[in-house]
Design a protein around this motif. Structure first.
Motif: not given
Length: 117
Positions: A3-30
């Motif tokens: 399953a795709a990671s969502t932890i960054a989206r949950e922790l920072m997605g409201d403030i920095a959505p692109k950073l959250a997306e990159l964190t989840d997709q690149v850092l944690f999922d790759d």
């Protein structure tokens, strides 16, 4: 398939959505899923780096993640002790404060599905 990671989206997605997306997709999922190192070793490296750079704000999350990835409380304490001589006493003392917040019993609990990578 994982399953795709969502932890960054949950922790920072409201403030920095692109950073959250990159964190989840690149850092944690790759990066965290690459076959060259097991998650346990990646956690040890990450915790050691955060301690050495005195990144205390990020440390609690990664200490919990390390435990979820099979690192014991005692091993984390040993990493901190070892780093006191390389990263400095203040960095190690700050890490002890963060580790103190985690019960040694947490290392015996099963990993949660949101933080295990």
């Amino acid at each position: 398939m994982r399953a795709a990671s969502t932890i960054a989206r949950e922790l920072m997605g409201d403030i920095a959505p692109k950073l959250a997306e990159l964190t989840d997709q690149v850092l944690f999922d790759d990066v965290w899923q690459r076959p060259g190192l097991p998650s346990r070793e990646r956690s040890l490296i990450t915790v050691a780096t955060l301690i050495a750079l005195n990144r205390s704000e990020q440390l609690p999350f990664h200490l919990r993640r390390a435990i979820d990835n099979g690192v014991t409380h005692a091993e984390l304490a040993e990493v901190i002790t070892h780093l006191a001589f390389y990263a400095g006493w203040p960095c190690a003392a700050s890490a002890v404060t963060a580790l103190r917040q985690l019960s040694p019993l947490q290392s015996a609990q099963p990993a949660s599905s949101t933080t295990k990578e």
